[in-house]
Scaffold this active site. Structure first.
Site, PDB file in Angstrom:
ATOM      1  N   TYR A 194       1.724   0.266  15.145  1.00  0.00           N
ATOM      2  CA  TYR A 194       0.791  -0.049  14.082  1.00  0.00           C
ATOM      3  C   TYR A 194       1.100   0.824  13.066  1.00  0.00           C
ATOM      4  O   TYR A 194       0.883   2.251  13.206  1.00  0.00           O
ATOM      5  CB  TYR A 194      -0.644   0.113  14.814  1.00  0.00           C
ATOM      6  CG  TYR A 194      -1.684  -0.241  13.759  1.00  0.00           C
ATOM      7  CD1 TYR A 194      -1.810  -1.274  12.975  1.00  0.00           C
ATOM      8  CD2 TYR A 194      -2.330   0.975  13.102  1.00  0.00           C
ATOM      9  CE1 TYR A 194      -2.758  -1.559  12.184  1.00  0.00           C
ATOM     10  CE2 TYR A 194      -3.193   0.628  12.149  1.00  0.00           C
ATOM     11  CZ  TYR A 194      -3.368  -0.620  11.470  1.00  0.00           C
ATOM     12  OH  TYR A 194      -4.439  -0.778  10.463  1.00  0.00           O
ATOM     13  N   ASP A 208       0.786  -1.123  -0.044  1.00  0.00           N
ATOM     14  CA  ASP A 208       0.031  -0.090   0.102  1.00  0.00           C
ATOM     15  C   ASP A 208       0.800   1.279  -0.160  1.00  0.00           C
ATOM     16  O   ASP A 208       1.526   1.477   0.863  1.00  0.00           O
ATOM     17  CB  ASP A 208      -0.881  -0.112   1.188  1.00  0.00           C
ATOM     18  CG  ASP A 208      -1.619   1.234   1.472  1.00  0.00           C
ATOM     19  OD1 ASP A 208      -1.416   2.262   0.671  1.00  0.00           O
ATOM     20  OD2 ASP A 208      -2.247   1.293   2.329  1.00  0.00           O
ATOM     21  N   LYS A 249      -2.471  -2.814   8.411  1.00  0.00           N
ATOM     22  CA  LYS A 249      -2.342  -4.429   8.367  1.00  0.00           C
ATOM     23  C   LYS A 249      -1.389  -4.716   7.490  1.00  0.00           C
ATOM     24  O   LYS A 249      -1.059  -4.222   6.581  1.00  0.00           O
ATOM     25  CB  LYS A 249      -3.847  -4.570   8.555  1.00  0.00           C
ATOM     26  CG  LYS A 249      -4.222  -6.008   9.161  1.00  0.00           C
ATOM     27  CD  LYS A 249      -4.151  -5.862  10.768  1.00  0.00           C
ATOM     28  CE  LYS A 249      -4.646  -6.748  11.246  1.00  0.00           C
ATOM     29  NZ  LYS A 249      -4.010  -7.005  12.671  1.00  0.00           N
ATOM     30  N   ARG A 262      -8.782   0.103  11.435  1.00  0.00           N
ATOM     31  CA  ARG A 262      -7.724   0.411  11.897  1.00  0.00           C
ATOM     32  C   ARG A 262      -6.878  -0.812  12.322  1.00  0.00           C
ATOM     33  O   ARG A 262      -5.899  -0.986  13.229  1.00  0.00           O
ATOM     34  CB  ARG A 262      -7.876   1.075  13.160  1.00  0.00           C
ATOM     35  CG  ARG A 262      -8.474   2.397  12.941  1.00  0.00           C
ATOM     36  CD  ARG A 262      -8.896   3.266  14.297  1.00  0.00           C
ATOM     37  NE  ARG A 262      -9.545   4.343  13.834  1.00  0.00           N
ATOM     38  CZ  ARG A 262      -9.014   5.477  13.509  1.00  0.00           C
ATOM     39  NH1 ARG A 262      -7.778   5.761  13.801  1.00  0.00           N
ATOM     40  NH2 ARG A 262      -9.834   6.439  13.241  1.00  0.00           N
ATOM     41  N   ASN A 319      16.928  -7.385  -0.515  1.00  0.00           N
ATOM     42  CA  ASN A 319      15.604  -8.109  -0.348  1.00  0.00           C
ATOM     43  C   ASN A 319      14.625  -7.385   0.226  1.00  0.00           C
ATOM     44  O   ASN A 319      14.773  -6.628   1.324  1.00  0.00           O
ATOM     45  CB  ASN A 319      15.873  -9.570   0.581  1.00  0.00           C
ATOM     46  CG  ASN A 319      14.661 -10.548   0.503  1.00  0.00           C
ATOM     47  OD1 ASN A 319      13.881 -10.329   0.552  1.00  0.00           O
ATOM     48  ND2 ASN A 319      15.170 -11.656   0.233  1.00  0.00           N
TER      49      ASN A 319
END
Ligand code: 13P
Ligand code: 13P
Ligand code: MG
Ligand code: MG
Length: 373
Positions: A230, A11, A233, A267, A103
């Protein structure tokens, strides 16, 4: 000939919140890959699911081949650049490191790769999920590779009857790759006992026990382990080879009709049903529900056919309605109980700070005043 399938997904920005990338962003990723396709002898297909862009590549170089990883990384940087120019939300979200060092694994993007000797016909499926984590694939893979209720090939297919070997990773372990090999059907209950804990144990790969051939691979990155907080995800990808000595396409698709509850959604902190959707579908309700798309393709001598879109079939309409109803039902209880993830899975979010601040306000009641038990 030996072919490697590499799917690298990230993303790097989206329109209107975490819902889908812009056309220009996707085009920027595509043209960067196109620049080096000939030189690296690769074929490619670019797609998006929710706010994630997936780069699928076929090439002869094996897994973890640095120039392929670097190309994907540069393509996502080009996408980020466009995201910045357009003022998209979350520009460069999944690129957690700036300098490429051999990588792309561990830098933010999700990576699923496998190398195999091409069969004369080589059908395979690419699953790309958004608003969830790699454990979302645990149940469907368990059902299509170890349960004859979903995979009749385990009873009917001579080369499937010996079962499959599951390689399962403990994704909580940050010191290295902590993995276990378990064989279905002998270790069925052990496999089930691990895979039920989708936030800790994740199917990494599956092999046919008769031929030794690799059937499936799942991305296993945990962004929070890389970033320490965080940052979105770990929206996963999964590649599955199908037919002949593997489950049939329909046996691999069938478990998605369950629309099982997975971790993710708003979230990355809630449980929601996994909705099978057409390629290129965004997300919507409560930044969700968690979605999974499927590309069904063949690869031949390192070249892809066009992709069929199995979840766009009319069969899935009522399944999608069912998933929407399940999502609304779960959302009716807001943040209580199973609607929100347990504290152990929220530990990289803001709630930790709130609970830390409350810590000194807890008091131990004197023993003489304790409520008798
Ligand atoms: P094939 O014999 O053509 O592979 O098809 C059988 C099958 O798997 C149908 O589900
Ligand atoms: P993504 O990981 O898909 O960017 O979603 C993040 C989020 O917090 C959605 O509410
Ligand atoms: Mg996002
Ligand atoms: Mg996403």
């Amino acid at each position: 000939m030996k072919t490697t399938l590499s799917c690298i997904k990230a993303d790097v920005g989206s329109i209107g919140g975490h819902i889908q990338p812009s056309r220009l962003l996707v085009e920027a990723v595509r043209s960067k890959i196109a620049e080096q396709a000939k030189e690296l002898k690769l074929d490619y297909a670019i797609s998006h699911t929710g706010d994630d862009v997936a780069i699928l590549m076929a090439h002869p170089h094996g897994v973890s081949y640095a120039p392929i990883h670097e190309l994907a990384f540069r393509a996502f940087q080009a996408g980020t650049e466009v995201a910045r120019q357009q003022g998209l939300y979350g520009a460069g979200q999944d690129l957690l490191k700036d300098a490429f060092s051999g990588n792309v694994r561990g830098m933010g993007p999700e990576v699923a790769e496998m190398e195999f000797e091409e069969r004369p016909n080589e059908p395979f499926l690419l699953f790309a999920a958004d608003k969830t984590s790699p454990g979302a694939f645990n149940l469907p893979l368990y059902l299509s590779f170890a349960d004859p209720m979903f995979c009749s090939g385990l009873l009917l297919g001579p080369k499937l009857m010996k079962g499959f070997r599951f390689v399962i990773m403990d994704v909580d372990c940050t010191e290295g790759d902590r993995v276990i090999d378990l064989n279905a059907p002998e270790d069925l209950y052990q496999i089930a006992a691990l895979l039920r804990d989708t936030e800790r144990f994740v199917v990494e790969a599956i092999y046919n026990r008769t031929t030794g051939e690799q059937a499936a691979v799942v991305s296993t990155s945990r962004l929070r382990n890389i970033a320490g907080k965080y940052v979105g995800k770990d929206d996963p990808v999964c590649l599955v080879r199908v037919q002949s000595d593997f489950p049939a396409t329909g046996e691999v698709l069938a478990p998605y009709a369950l629309t099982h509850y997975v971790a993710g959604f708003m979230r990355g902190s809630h449980n929601g049903p996994l909705m099978p959707v057409s390629q290129g579908t965004g997300v919507s309700y409560f930044d969700g529900p968690p979605v999974v798309s499927c590309h069904a393709m063949c690869v031949h001598q390192g070249r892809f056919t066009e992709a069929a879109d199995p979840f766009s079939h009319p069969f899935w309409r009522s399944i999608q309605d069912h998933a929407a109803a399940k999502a609304v039902e779960m959302r009716r209880q807001g943040f209580f109980g199973p609607a929100m993830l347990p504290y152990s899975d929220l530990e990289y979010g803001g709630i930790v700070q709130m609970l830390d601040e409350l810590e000194p306000r807890f008091k131990m009641r004197p023993a003489e005043k304790a409520v008798p038990v």
